[in-house]
Scaffold this motif. Structure first.
Motif, PDB file in Angstrom:
ATOM      1  N   GLY A  37       0.822  -1.206   0.000  1.00  0.00           N
ATOM      2  CA  GLY A  37       0.000   0.000   0.000  1.00  0.00           C
ATOM      3  C   GLY A  37       0.857   1.258   0.000  1.00  0.00           C
ATOM      4  O   GLY A  37       0.529   2.256  -0.683  1.00  0.00           O
ATOM      5  N   MET A  38       1.970   1.230   0.748  1.00  0.00           N
ATOM      6  CA  MET A  38       2.843   2.409   0.810  1.00  0.00           C
ATOM      7  C   MET A  38       3.514   2.657  -0.549  1.00  0.00           C
ATOM      8  O   MET A  38       3.600   3.810  -1.009  1.00  0.00           O
TER       9      MET A  38
ATOM     10  N   ASP B  72       7.727   8.378   4.817  1.00  0.00           N
ATOM     11  CA  ASP B  72       7.654   8.932   6.172  1.00  0.00           C
ATOM     12  C   ASP B  72       6.270   9.534   6.443  1.00  0.00           C
ATOM     13  O   ASP B  72       5.712   9.389   7.540  1.00  0.00           O
ATOM     14  N   VAL B  73       5.687  10.179   5.433  1.00  0.00           N
ATOM     15  CA  VAL B  73       4.327  10.721   5.605  1.00  0.00           C
ATOM     16  C   VAL B  73       3.321   9.586   5.745  1.00  0.00           C
ATOM     17  O   VAL B  73       2.383   9.644   6.553  1.00  0.00           O
ATOM     18  N   PHE B  74       3.539   8.526   4.960  1.00  0.00           N
ATOM     19  CA  PHE B  74       2.642   7.351   5.054  1.00  0.00           C
ATOM     20  C   PHE B  74       2.695   6.769   6.466  1.00  0.00           C
ATOM     21  O   PHE B  74       1.650   6.443   7.057  1.00  0.00           O
ATOM     22  N   MET B  75       3.896   6.644   7.044  1.00  0.00           N
ATOM     23  CA  MET B  75       4.032   6.056   8.376  1.00  0.00           C
ATOM     24  C   MET B  75       3.406   6.961   9.431  1.00  0.00           C
ATOM     25  O   MET B  75       2.784   6.465  10.386  1.00  0.00           O
TER      26      MET B  75
END
Length: 385
Positions: free
Chosen positions: A294-295, A307-310
């Protein structure tokens, strides 16, 4: 067969003495045996109609007669009676009388053939048999689960020295470590599919950023454990059935019982424990690979960096979401392992049975996993998780 001497083929001769109302005399001679039955039957078919007359069947000249010949004599007399005449068998020796009596006693109409059932009756019968088989399978599965749990507690608290640690670790490697590539690849691709489809739908509302929530909740709560369990049921459940089924055909299971070994302790418990340990691990690995897929897709289609996804992921889901998925794993593991081992111990006959039981193991395992997942979903919704 009653025989007086070896002689010529069977013959018959009709003798008419007097007028039309005088008795007829049918003289039989020769060998009235099965080898002559066709020729004698053609000659008997040429006899005149009874016409209310008396027929004396003289069998004194018969040199040999078996049950077929006796039946021809009996049938001729019966047909003469049925046609309105009177038939009498004369000249019979005591042996011939016994044989004719046995044939007459056995000459009775067979049972009436059963009428073919209608469609509705066949449907109801088939449905009832299916329900009966399902109920029997459910009872057998519950009983086998009880035996497995009893053996597990017996090994844990009564006879720990009989526990097969090496076999358990070997099974853990087979069902866990060796399954990681296929589980990881499928989960990664599913994560990509969810993210791609989610972006496509959420773009209509300008809410593409929520694709992170969609991927995280779908994978961690349901798809991770469900996909992993289905893969394990098809891979490891079928393997359990085939392995134990082959041992059953080679009488290795019977040999264990002869040596005083319990097949459930030796074969079933190590497999159940291995799957109970490894399925949660595989589920965690599946979750991570699904999120990775997905990322990657979010980065490729929306430009959302990892990093924004996490950061979004940590804000969107909590430990409860992860817990809801991972807590199902031991229950699914026990179900898959018990079904696979039970079907293996049910193998009988030939190698065809191994294939049939392996197919049944996969189908039942996947079906029960989905049923349990539905039960868990209702339960978690009820308690507000």
């Amino acid at each position: 067969m009653v025989s007086t001497s070896a002689a010529a083929a069977g013959q018959l001769r009709l003798v008419e003495a007097g007028g039309a109302a005088a008795p007829l005399r049918l003289e039989l001679s020769g060998r009235w045996v099965v080898a002559q039955a066709a020729a004698l039957d053609r000659q008997l078919a040429a006899l005149p109609e009874a016409g209310g007359r008396v027929l004396d069947i003289d069998i004194g000249g018969i040199q040999a007669i078996d049950t077929v010949g006796a039946w021809l004599v009996h049938r001729t007399a019966s047909r003469w009676h049925a046609a309105g005449g009177e038939a009498r068998v004369v000249g019979a020796s005591p042996e011939y009388e016994v044989l004719l009596g046995q044939v007459a006693k056995a000459d009775r109409e067979g049972p009436e053939a059963a009428r073919p059932a209608g469609r509705l009756v066949r449907f109801v019968t088939g449905f009832g048999q299916s329900v009966s088989h399902m109920w029997s399978d459910a009872l057998a599965l519950i009983a086998f689960l009880g035996e497995t749990m009893a053996a597990l507690f017996r090994l844990a608290f009564v006879h720990p020295g009989r526990f097969r640690l090496t076999s358990t670790f070997a099974q853990m490697q087979k069902v866990g470590i060796e399954a990681m590539p296929i589980v990881g690849l499928i989960s990664f691709l599913i994560g990509i599919v969810i993210a791609y489809q989610g972006v496509d739908q959420l773009a209509m509302f300008g809410a593409q950023i929520f694709v992170v929530n969609l991927v995280a909740i779908s994978v961690l709560r349901e798809l991770g454990i469900l996909l992993t369990s289905i893969v394990v049921a098809g891979r490891s459940g079928s393997s359990f059935t085939a392995q134990i089924g082959s041992m059953k055909l080679n009488e290795e299971v019977d040999a264990m019982r002869t040596l005083g070994l319990d097949p459930i302790e030796v074969l079933v418990v190590p497999r159940v424990l291995a799957l109970m340990v490894m399925l949660p691990c595989l589920t965690f690995f599946s979750d991570m690979m699904g999120l990775l897929g997905g990322m990657v897709m979010s980065w490729a289609t929306l430009g959302i960096p990892p990093d924004v996804f996490m950061n979004r992921l940590s804000a969107a889901v909590g430990w409860k979401t992860f817990f809801v998925g991972i807590v199902k794993a031991p229950f699914f593991a026990v179900t898959i392992a018990v079904v696979g081992c039970l079907e293996g111990l049910r193998v009988s006959g030939g190698s065809e049975s191994v294939g049939q039981r392996t197919t049944a193991s996969v189908v039942k395992g996947i079906f029960l996993v989905i049923v349990l997942d539905a039960v868990f979903s209702i339960f978690f919704a009820t308690i507000g998780i």
